[in-house]
Write a protein that holds these residues in place. Structure first.
Motif, PDB file in Angstrom:
ATOM      1  N   ILE A 277      48.733  56.934  46.870  1.00 33.24           N
ATOM      2  CA  ILE A 277      47.805  56.531  47.925  1.00 33.24           C
ATOM      3  C   ILE A 277      46.836  57.685  48.206  1.00 33.24           C
ATOM      4  N   LEU A 278      45.540  57.355  48.251  1.00 34.18           N
ATOM      5  CA  LEU A 278      44.553  58.416  48.403  1.00 34.18           C
ATOM      6  C   LEU A 278      43.888  58.350  49.760  1.00 34.18           C
ATOM      7  N   ASP A 279      43.165  59.421  50.107  1.00 33.21           N
ATOM      8  CA  ASP A 279      42.414  59.384  51.358  1.00 33.21           C
ATOM      9  C   ASP A 279      41.230  58.432  51.211  1.00 33.21           C
ATOM     10  N   GLY A 280      40.662  58.056  52.357  1.00 37.00           N
ATOM     11  CA  GLY A 280      39.675  56.987  52.395  1.00 37.00           C
ATOM     12  C   GLY A 280      38.522  57.136  51.418  1.00 37.00           C
ATOM     13  N   GLU A 281      37.881  58.306  51.421  1.00 40.85           N
ATOM     14  CA  GLU A 281      36.663  58.450  50.619  1.00 40.85           C
ATOM     15  C   GLU A 281      36.955  58.376  49.127  1.00 40.85           C
ATOM     16  N   THR A 282      37.973  59.120  48.697  1.00 40.01           N
ATOM     17  CA  THR A 282      38.344  59.100  47.285  1.00 40.01           C
ATOM     18  C   THR A 282      38.731  57.699  46.850  1.00 40.01           C
ATOM     19  N   GLU A 283      39.459  57.025  47.750  1.00 41.24           N
ATOM     20  CA  GLU A 283      39.895  55.676  47.412  1.00 41.24           C
ATOM     21  C   GLU A 283      38.705  54.760  47.210  1.00 41.24           C
ATOM     22  N   ASN A 284      37.723  54.900  48.068  1.00 40.16           N
ATOM     23  CA  ASN A 284      36.540  54.063  47.954  1.00 40.16           C
ATOM     24  C   ASN A 284      35.791  54.334  46.653  1.00 40.16           C
ATOM     25  N   ASP A 285      35.654  55.624  46.315  1.00 43.93           N
ATOM     26  CA  ASP A 285      35.005  55.989  45.059  1.00 43.93           C
ATOM     27  C   ASP A 285      35.738  55.379  43.878  1.00 43.93           C
ATOM     28  N   LEU A 286      37.065  55.524  43.908  1.00 43.09           N
ATOM     29  CA  LEU A 286      37.861  54.990  42.807  1.00 43.09           C
ATOM     30  C   LEU A 286      37.686  53.486  42.669  1.00 43.09           C
ATOM     31  N   LYS A 287      37.625  52.823  43.826  1.00 46.59           N
ATOM     32  CA  LYS A 287      37.424  51.372  43.801  1.00 46.59           C
ATOM     33  C   LYS A 287      36.103  51.039  43.099  1.00 46.59           C
ATOM     34  N   GLU A 288      35.065  51.781  43.484  1.00 51.29           N
ATOM     35  CA  GLU A 288      33.758  51.484  42.901  1.00 51.29           C
ATOM     36  C   GLU A 288      33.728  51.797  41.413  1.00 51.29           C
ATOM     37  N   ILE A 289      34.377  52.904  41.041  1.00 50.40           N
ATOM     38  CA  ILE A 289      34.404  53.277  39.629  1.00 50.40           C
ATOM     39  C   ILE A 289      35.114  52.205  38.812  1.00 50.40           C
ATOM     40  N   TRP A 290      36.297  51.821  39.291  1.00 49.54           N
ATOM     41  CA  TRP A 290      37.038  50.815  38.541  1.00 49.54           C
ATOM     42  C   TRP A 290      36.359  49.457  38.621  1.00 49.54           C
ATOM     43  N   GLY A 291      35.650  49.220  39.702  1.00 47.93           N
ATOM     44  CA  GLY A 291      34.842  48.002  39.770  1.00 47.93           C
ATOM     45  C   GLY A 291      33.808  47.995  38.657  1.00 47.93           C
ATOM     46  N   SER A 292      33.146  49.136  38.476  1.00 49.04           N
ATOM     47  CA  SER A 292      32.141  49.239  37.421  1.00 49.04           C
ATOM     48  C   SER A 292      32.763  49.020  36.042  1.00 49.04           C
ATOM     49  N   PHE A 293      33.994  49.507  35.860  1.00 50.48           N
ATOM     50  CA  PHE A 293      34.668  49.304  34.576  1.00 50.48           C
ATOM     51  C   PHE A 293      35.023  47.840  34.343  1.00 50.48           C
ATOM     52  N   LEU A 294      35.515  47.190  35.404  1.00 46.19           N
ATOM     53  CA  LEU A 294      36.252  45.931  35.216  1.00 46.19           C
ATOM     54  C   LEU A 294      35.488  44.658  35.548  1.00 46.19           C
ATOM     55  N   VAL A 295      34.361  44.768  36.249  1.00 47.72           N
ATOM     56  CA  VAL A 295      33.677  43.539  36.644  1.00 47.72           C
ATOM     57  C   VAL A 295      32.791  43.023  35.508  1.00 47.72           C
ATOM     58  N   SER A 296      32.988  41.776  35.140  1.00 53.40           N
ATOM     59  CA  SER A 296      32.130  41.148  34.133  1.00 53.40           C
ATOM     60  C   SER A 296      30.748  40.942  34.719  1.00 53.40           C
ATOM     61  N   ARG A 297      29.746  41.291  33.946  1.00 52.76           N
ATOM     62  CA  ARG A 297      28.378  41.129  34.463  1.00 52.76           C
ATOM     63  C   ARG A 297      27.391  41.319  33.320  1.00 52.76           C
ATOM     64  N   ASP A 298      26.118  41.195  33.647  1.00 56.96           N
ATOM     65  CA  ASP A 298      25.083  41.507  32.673  1.00 56.96           C
ATOM     66  C   ASP A 298      24.697  42.965  32.812  1.00 56.96           C
TER      67      ASP A 298
END
Length: 323
Positions: A277-298
Motif C-alpha cells: 500500500i502506497l501513500d496517496g500521491e505515489t498511488e495516484n501516479d501508479l494508477k495513471e501509469i498502469w492506466g496508460s499501459f492497460l487501457v485500450s485506445r487509439d
DNA sequence: ATGAACGAGACTACTGTGCT
DNA sequence: AGCACAGTAGTCTCGTTCAT
C-alpha cells in the motif's frame, strides 16, 4: 548539448534515448523480415501459435525509458504559431536565404546552419542556445527517432521539439508506439517494400527483448534501459529462414518469458511492489501509469491528419504478468 | 550515402456566387 | 446588405528521383 541540457533530458525521460544513438545501430534484416510475416495490422499484434504478442506502452517505457505520462502528443499539441517557436524562427531564416532555403532542411545543411562550435561560455545559452537546442532536438527526432521518409528534417515535429526544449514532459511512450504500429502497417500492407521510414529500430529492440534466442548476449546494468545494453551487445547473425522457422514453430512461451519487461527495476516506477500500500500521491501516479499501459485506445501517430492506430493490450495480458 | 532539383499533394487566402 | 459556401490561384511541404 549534453553539458547544458543533460539533466533536463533526464527529467523528461529522453536522456537514454538520445544516448542510444551515440553508436550506429545495426539493422537485423533477417529478424525483421521474419517477424513481419507474423504481424497483423488489423489488431496491431504478432499472431503466433500460442497467441498474440505486441509492443506495449510498458515496453516503450522500459526499453527506452520514455515517459508513459505527461502531455498527450496529438494534433491539439500543435499550437498556433507562437512567438519564438521554432517554426516562426525557421520561416524568417528561410526568407533571408530566399531560394537557397529549399534545401536547408537536408540533414547536413540543417546541421551546418544550427550546429554551433563547442564553447563552454555559460552566457551563450540564451537566446541562441534556445534555438540551437530546439534545432538539435528536431534533428534528433527526424533523423534518429522517427526516421522521416524524406531523409531530411521535416517541420512536422517542430512543435514537439519546441515543447521538449522548453522542458515540457510529453507522453512519448504512446506516441512512439503509435509510430511503430503505423510503420509496420505501412510495410506489411505495401508488399514489404523497403522504402518506408519510421522507427523500425524500436521494433527490432522489442523483438530482441522478447526473443533473446535471436540476439547476442547483453549485460544490462540497473541504471539503463535494455535498448542501450542491446546496442552494445555483440551482433548475432541469423538467416531469415532460421528466424522464420523459429517464430513459426514457437508453440509456447513461459510466464517468465512473457514478463521479461517486468523483471528489471528500471525505470524506477516499475520497481514498486504492487502489493504494498502506497501513500496517496505515489498511488495516484501508479494508477495513471498502469492506466496508460492497460487501457485500450487509439494512439495518435500523425500530428497533421489526426491519424491513429489501435492499441489493444487486452490481447496480451500475459505480457503484463496478468492471466 | 548524400545533396540538388522536381513534382504531387495539401493548405491558405482570396474572390465570386447564391441565398436569406 | 450580409452571410455561407464553392471555386481558384498561389504557396508551402514532403517524398522521390537523379547525379555525384
Amino acid at each position: 548539448m549534453e553539458h547544458f541540457f543533460g539533466q533536463q533530458w533526464k527529467d523528461q525521460g529522453i536522456y537514454h534515448l538520445i544516448k542510444l544513438f551515440d553508436r550506429p545501430l545495426v539493422m537485423d534484416r533477417s529478424l525483421l523480415a521474419a517477424a513481419l510475416c507474423f504481424w497483423s495490422s488489423a489488431t496491431n499484434t504478432m499472431n503466433f501459435r500460442f497467441g498474440m504478442m505486441t509492443p506495449t506502452v510498458l515496453d516503450m517505457a522500459s526499453l527506452f525509458s520514455l515517459s508513459p505520462l505527461g502531455v498527450e502528443v496529438n494534433a491539439a499539441l500543435v499550437a498556433p504559431e507562437v512567438e519564438g517557436s521554432f517554426k516562426t524562427t525557421w520561416l524568417t531564416l528561410a526568407r533571408l536565404a530566399e531560394n537557397k532555403a529549399k534545401n536547408m532542411l537536408n540533414y547536413s545543411n540543417f546541421y551546418s546552419n544550427f550546429g554551433v562550435e563547442d564553447s563552454f561560455e555559460d552566457d551563450a545559452i540564451a537566446p541562441l542556445g534556445e534555438v540551437e537546442h530546439t534545432a538539435f532536438l528536431l534533428y534528433w527526432l527526424c533523423k534518429f527517432v522517427f526516421c522521416t521518409q524524406a531523409n531530411k528534417v521535416t517541420l512536422e515535429f517542430a512543435h514537439l521539439a519546441d515543447y521538449l526544449a522548453q522542458g515540457g514532459r510529453l507522453a512519448l511512450s504512446p506516441f512512439l508506439l503509435g509510430h511503430i504500429y503505423r510503420t509496420l502497417h505501412d510495410i506489411v500492407t505495401d508488399g514489404m517494400k523497403p522504402k518506408h521510414g519510421g522507427p523500425l529500430w524500436a521494433f527490432q529492440f522489442w523483438l530482441q527483448a522478447y526473443f533473446p534466442e535471436l540476439r547476442g548476449v547483453a549485460s544490462p546494468n540497473d541504471n539503463e534501459p535494455l535498448a542501450n545494453a542491446f546496442a552494445r551487445a555483440p551482433k548475432k547473425h541469423n538467416a531469415t529462414a532460421f528466424c522464420y522457422k523459429f517464430f513459426y514453430s514457437l508453440t509456447e512461451r513461459t510466464g517468465t518469458q512473457f514478463r521479461v519487461r517486468l523483471a528489471r527495476p528500471f525505470p524506477m516506477f516499475l520497481a514498486h511492489d504492487l502489493s504494498v500500500i502506497l501513500d496517496g500521491e505515489t498511488e495516484n501516479d501508479l494508477k495513471e501509469i498502469w492506466g496508460s499501459f492497460l487501457v485500450s485506445r487509439d494512439l495518435h501517430c500523425d500530428l497533421s491528419k489526426a491519424g491513429a492506430e489501435v492499441y489493444l493490450p487486452n490481447f496480451v495480458a500475459r505480457q503484463f504478468g496478468l492471466i
